[in-house]
Design an enzyme around this catalytic site. Structure first.
Site, PDB file in Angstrom:
ATOM      1  N   LYS A  56       0.796  -1.228   0.000  1.00  0.00           N
ATOM      2  CA  LYS A  56       0.000   0.000   0.000  1.00  0.00           C
ATOM      3  C   LYS A  56       0.829   1.279   0.000  1.00  0.00           C
ATOM      4  O   LYS A  56       0.416   2.303   0.531  1.00  0.00           O
ATOM      5  CB  LYS A  56      -0.990   0.044   1.186  1.00  0.00           C
ATOM      6  CG  LYS A  56      -1.845  -1.168   1.361  1.00  0.00           C
ATOM      7  CD  LYS A  56      -2.471  -1.659   0.083  1.00  0.00           C
ATOM      8  CE  LYS A  56      -3.501  -0.717  -0.471  1.00  0.00           C
ATOM      9  NZ  LYS A  56      -3.914  -1.175  -1.834  1.00  0.00           N
ATOM     10  N   SER A  57       2.018   1.182  -0.561  1.00  0.00           N
ATOM     11  CA  SER A  57       2.894   2.357  -0.578  1.00  0.00           C
ATOM     12  C   SER A  57       3.086   2.916  -1.973  1.00  0.00           C
ATOM     13  O   SER A  57       3.915   3.804  -2.172  1.00  0.00           O
ATOM     14  CB  SER A  57       4.257   1.983   0.013  1.00  0.00           C
ATOM     15  OG  SER A  57       4.100   1.523   1.333  1.00  0.00           O
ATOM     16  N   GLY A  58       2.350   2.367  -2.957  1.00  0.00           N
ATOM     17  CA  GLY A  58       2.486   2.872  -4.327  1.00  0.00           C
ATOM     18  C   GLY A  58       3.166   1.886  -5.267  1.00  0.00           C
ATOM     19  O   GLY A  58       3.732   2.296  -6.281  1.00  0.00           O
ATOM     20  N   TRP A  61       1.673   1.946  -8.766  1.00  0.00           N
ATOM     21  CA  TRP A  61       1.995   3.256  -9.362  1.00  0.00           C
ATOM     22  C   TRP A  61       3.433   3.252  -9.884  1.00  0.00           C
ATOM     23  O   TRP A  61       3.705   3.608 -11.030  1.00  0.00           O
ATOM     24  CB  TRP A  61       1.791   4.343  -8.306  1.00  0.00           C
ATOM     25  CG  TRP A  61       1.812   5.747  -8.828  1.00  0.00           C
ATOM     26  CD1 TRP A  61       1.826   6.144 -10.142  1.00  0.00           C
ATOM     27  CD2 TRP A  61       1.786   6.938  -8.039  1.00  0.00           C
ATOM     28  NE1 TRP A  61       1.830   7.504 -10.210  1.00  0.00           N
ATOM     29  CE2 TRP A  61       1.805   8.025  -8.951  1.00  0.00           C
ATOM     30  CE3 TRP A  61       1.760   7.194  -6.669  1.00  0.00           C
ATOM     31  CZ2 TRP A  61       1.792   9.349  -8.507  1.00  0.00           C
ATOM     32  CZ3 TRP A  61       1.739   8.519  -6.234  1.00  0.00           C
ATOM     33  CH2 TRP A  61       1.754   9.574  -7.143  1.00  0.00           C
ATOM     34  N   HIS A 102       7.344  -7.163  -2.246  1.00  0.00           N
ATOM     35  CA  HIS A 102       7.114  -6.605  -0.914  1.00  0.00           C
ATOM     36  C   HIS A 102       8.066  -7.242   0.103  1.00  0.00           C
ATOM     37  O   HIS A 102       7.891  -7.069   1.304  1.00  0.00           O
ATOM     38  CB  HIS A 102       5.688  -6.917  -0.431  1.00  0.00           C
ATOM     39  CG  HIS A 102       4.594  -6.203  -1.163  1.00  0.00           C
ATOM     40  ND1 HIS A 102       4.691  -4.916  -1.602  1.00  0.00           N
ATOM     41  CD2 HIS A 102       3.323  -6.615  -1.488  1.00  0.00           C
ATOM     42  CE1 HIS A 102       3.550  -4.566  -2.182  1.00  0.00           C
ATOM     43  NE2 HIS A 102       2.716  -5.571  -2.129  1.00  0.00           N
ATOM     44  N   ARG A 124       5.917   5.267   2.076  1.00  0.00           N
ATOM     45  CA  ARG A 124       4.759   6.162   2.215  1.00  0.00           C
ATOM     46  C   ARG A 124       4.478   6.403   3.687  1.00  0.00           C
ATOM     47  O   ARG A 124       4.768   5.523   4.526  1.00  0.00           O
ATOM     48  CB  ARG A 124       3.554   5.481   1.556  1.00  0.00           C
ATOM     49  CG  ARG A 124       2.298   6.308   1.520  1.00  0.00           C
ATOM     50  CD  ARG A 124       1.155   5.521   0.905  1.00  0.00           C
ATOM     51  NE  ARG A 124       0.035   6.398   0.602  1.00  0.00           N
ATOM     52  CZ  ARG A 124      -1.146   5.991   0.151  1.00  0.00           C
ATOM     53  NH1 ARG A 124      -1.353   4.706  -0.066  1.00  0.00           N
ATOM     54  NH2 ARG A 124      -2.108   6.848  -0.079  1.00  0.00           N
ATOM     55  N   SER A 132      -5.031   2.749   4.060  1.00  0.00           N
ATOM     56  CA  SER A 132      -5.199   2.152   2.732  1.00  0.00           C
ATOM     57  C   SER A 132      -5.302   0.627   2.850  1.00  0.00           C
ATOM     58  O   SER A 132      -6.061  -0.022   2.128  1.00  0.00           O
ATOM     59  CB  SER A 132      -4.009   2.547   1.850  1.00  0.00           C
ATOM     60  OG  SER A 132      -4.074   1.940   0.602  1.00  0.00           O
ATOM     61  N   PHE A 224      -3.219   9.453 -11.474  1.00  0.00           N
ATOM     62  CA  PHE A 224      -4.224   8.653 -10.772  1.00  0.00           C
ATOM     63  C   PHE A 224      -5.466   8.468 -11.646  1.00  0.00           C
ATOM     64  O   PHE A 224      -6.021   7.374 -11.732  1.00  0.00           O
ATOM     65  CB  PHE A 224      -4.583   9.330  -9.440  1.00  0.00           C
ATOM     66  CG  PHE A 224      -5.530   8.511  -8.611  1.00  0.00           C
ATOM     67  CD1 PHE A 224      -5.067   7.424  -7.883  1.00  0.00           C
ATOM     68  CD2 PHE A 224      -6.886   8.805  -8.580  1.00  0.00           C
ATOM     69  CE1 PHE A 224      -5.934   6.640  -7.125  1.00  0.00           C
ATOM     70  CE2 PHE A 224      -7.765   8.026  -7.821  1.00  0.00           C
ATOM     71  CZ  PHE A 224      -7.283   6.951  -7.102  1.00  0.00           C
ATOM     72  N   MET A 227      -4.737   5.956 -14.474  1.00  0.00           N
ATOM     73  CA  MET A 227      -4.562   4.584 -13.977  1.00  0.00           C
ATOM     74  C   MET A 227      -5.860   4.031 -13.393  1.00  0.00           C
ATOM     75  O   MET A 227      -6.163   2.853 -13.550  1.00  0.00           O
ATOM     76  CB  MET A 227      -3.451   4.528 -12.933  1.00  0.00           C
ATOM     77  CG  MET A 227      -2.068   4.608 -13.553  1.00  0.00           C
ATOM     78  SD  MET A 227      -0.766   4.472 -12.336  1.00  0.00           S
ATOM     79  CE  MET A 227      -1.080   2.866 -11.608  1.00  0.00           C
ATOM     80  N   ARG A 252      -7.919   3.424  -4.489  1.00  0.00           N
ATOM     81  CA  ARG A 252      -9.007   3.914  -3.643  1.00  0.00           C
ATOM     82  C   ARG A 252      -9.157   5.427  -3.782  1.00  0.00           C
ATOM     83  O   ARG A 252     -10.126   5.933  -4.335  1.00  0.00           O
ATOM     84  CB  ARG A 252      -8.644   3.509  -2.204  1.00  0.00           C
ATOM     85  CG  ARG A 252      -9.742   3.272  -1.244  1.00  0.00           C
ATOM     86  CD  ARG A 252      -9.126   2.843   0.080  1.00  0.00           C
ATOM     87  NE  ARG A 252      -8.002   3.687   0.455  1.00  0.00           N
ATOM     88  CZ  ARG A 252      -8.056   4.733   1.269  1.00  0.00           C
ATOM     89  NH1 ARG A 252      -9.192   5.044   1.847  1.00  0.00           N
ATOM     90  NH2 ARG A 252      -6.982   5.456   1.533  1.00  0.00           N
TER      91      ARG A 252
HETATM   92  P1  A3P Z   1      -5.074   4.598  -1.447  1.00  0.00           P
HETATM   93  O1  A3P Z   1      -5.653   3.322  -0.948  1.00  0.00           O
HETATM   94  O2  A3P Z   1      -4.700   5.545  -0.335  1.00  0.00           O
HETATM   95  O3  A3P Z   1      -5.895   5.262  -2.501  1.00  0.00           O
HETATM   96  P2  A3P Z   1       0.008  -0.455  -3.639  1.00  0.00           P
HETATM   97  O4  A3P Z   1       0.055  -0.471  -5.131  1.00  0.00           O
HETATM   98  O5  A3P Z   1       1.372  -0.534  -2.987  1.00  0.00           O
HETATM   99  O6  A3P Z   1      -0.951  -1.457  -3.096  1.00  0.00           O
HETATM  100  O7  A3P Z   1      -0.504   1.002  -3.194  1.00  0.00           O
HETATM  101  C1  A3P Z   1      -1.862   1.351  -3.405  1.00  0.00           C
HETATM  102  C2  A3P Z   1      -2.023   2.821  -3.114  1.00  0.00           C
HETATM  103  O8  A3P Z   1      -1.381   3.581  -4.160  1.00  0.00           O
HETATM  104  C3  A3P Z   1      -3.513   3.199  -3.134  1.00  0.00           C
HETATM  105  O9  A3P Z   1      -3.667   4.243  -2.157  1.00  0.00           O
HETATM  106  C4  A3P Z   1      -3.657   3.705  -4.558  1.00  0.00           C
HETATM  107  O10 A3P Z   1      -4.774   4.536  -4.773  1.00  0.00           O
HETATM  108  C5  A3P Z   1      -2.341   4.467  -4.705  1.00  0.00           C
HETATM  109  N1  A3P Z   1      -2.037   4.759  -6.123  1.00  0.00           N
HETATM  110  C6  A3P Z   1      -1.959   3.889  -7.151  1.00  0.00           C
HETATM  111  N2  A3P Z   1      -1.737   4.551  -8.310  1.00  0.00           N
HETATM  112  C7  A3P Z   1      -1.672   5.867  -7.991  1.00  0.00           C
HETATM  113  C8  A3P Z   1      -1.474   7.072  -8.744  1.00  0.00           C
HETATM  114  N3  A3P Z   1      -1.304   7.046 -10.077  1.00  0.00           N
HETATM  115  N4  A3P Z   1      -1.483   8.259  -8.085  1.00  0.00           N
HETATM  116  C9  A3P Z   1      -1.653   8.293  -6.740  1.00  0.00           C
HETATM  117  N5  A3P Z   1      -1.856   7.197  -5.968  1.00  0.00           N
HETATM  118  C10 A3P Z   1      -1.866   5.998  -6.593  1.00  0.00           C
END
Ligand code: A3P
Length: 291
Positions: A56-58, A61, A102, A124, A132, A224, A227, A252
């Site tokens: 959940k740290s991106g 992304w 991870h 994050r 998250s 965001f 994606m 989310r």
């Molecule tokens: P939130 O749940 O706070 O929205 P991971 O991929 O490590 O599981 O991380 C998921 C988190 O990254 C989610 O956070 C998701 O929305 C966020 N995320 C994914 N793509 C993103 C983007 N393009 N811009 C900003 N946040 C993004």
């Protein structure tokens, strides 16, 4: 080409519960002790690029950003290949490969530490990781239900019975590698504040300079909005036994500081106390450090 490096070689001991491996908790549906041991012996190539995060740290992304950079901003793969789809066999992948993980540093493939392969570690604000992760645990059948948010926060702070172990240990373990030429770390918050500048820094670390037009394409396709509308990156194609999205999207909110909508001031202070203890002496300052 981006693939998720889940060490999920089939093992008869796999179950839907959690298991402990070398002191770290893993979900049995996706991981197995044998797979994790095999991952330690994974044959790393010098041009491998590892996308490493605590959950959940991106992760997704950064995977999108790296895939776009290595394709000079060409979004056609992002429109065709599901993130984390497994992809072709490792052995047949042309380099450079992008492998996501991870795993905590002590469980990472040994060969990496004597290679020129690169790790990008995205970190994050742990309070945002917590909020998250909390709904995901309810939607992800492979993971145990989180209980109430206060109960889950205690579990998160203790770092036990939590997939991939303690956030604090994960971050401390990986950031010990800072200063190495093949290690680059960045925060989710930096990506948010300055995606273009962050992509430029990543390009320079990867030795992949991009034209201004290619840079524009990476930034546009890693937004965001793009994606979360792309079925290849929003996990809408995941089978429900892996991820039940009926309760909410995987991408989310994509914002920083959402924890303020979920944690009380008292809970936040408690979090800060543990954070200070756990992060003492690391010698790195983060934008979310408590005063
Ligand atoms: P939130 O749940 O706070 O929205 P991971 O991929 O490590 O599981 O991380 C998921 C988190 O990254 C989610 O956070 C998701 O929305 C966020 N995320 C994914 N793509 C993103 C983007 N393009 N811009 C900003 N946040 C993004």
């Amino acid at each position: 080409l981006g693939i998720l490096f889940f060490p999920y070689f089939w093992d008869s001991r796999m179950s839907c519960g959690y298991f402990q491996h070398r002191g770290v908790t893993f979900p049995g549906l996706l991981y197995s002790p044998r797979g994790l041991e095999a991952a330690r012996e994974f044959p790393v190539e010098d041009d491998d690029v590892f996308n490493v995060t605590y959950q959940k740290s991106g992760t997704v992304w950064m995977l999108e950003i790296l895939s776009l950079i290595l394709r000079d901003g060409d979004p056609s793969c992002a429109a065709r290949c599901p993130a984390g789809s497994g992809g072709p066999w490792l052995e047949t992948l042309p380099g450079p490969r992008i492998l996501s993980s991870h795993l905590p540093a002590p469980l990472f493939p040994r060969a990496f530490f004597n290679s020129k392969a690169k790790v990008i570690y995205t970190v994050r604000d742990p309070k945002d990781v917590l909020v998250s992760l909390f709904p995901l645990l309810a939607d992800f059948p492979a993971l145990q239900r989180p209980g109430s948010l206060p109960e889950f926060m205690e579990k998160f702070l203790r770092g036990r019975r939590l997939p991939f172990g303690s956030w604090f240990q994960h971050v401390r373990g990986w950031l010990q590698l800072r200063g190495r030429d093949n290690f680059f770390w960045i925060s989710y918050e930096e990506l948010q504040q300055d995606l273009r500048g962050s992509v430029e820094r990543l390009c320079s670390f990867l030795g992949r300079p991009l034209s201004p037009a290619a840079l524009d394409a990476v930034v546009a396709n890693a937004s965001f909005v793009t994606m979360s509308h792309n079925p290849m990156s929003n996990f809408s194609l995941s089978p429900t036994f892996i991820l039940d999205r009926r309760r909410g999207p995987f991408l989310r909110k994509g914002i920083s500081g959402d924890w303020r909508n979920h944690l009380s001031p008292e809970q936040s202070r408690r979090f800060d106390r543990v954070y200070r203890e756990q992060m003492a002496g690391l010698g790195v300052s983060f934008p979310w450090d408590p005063p």
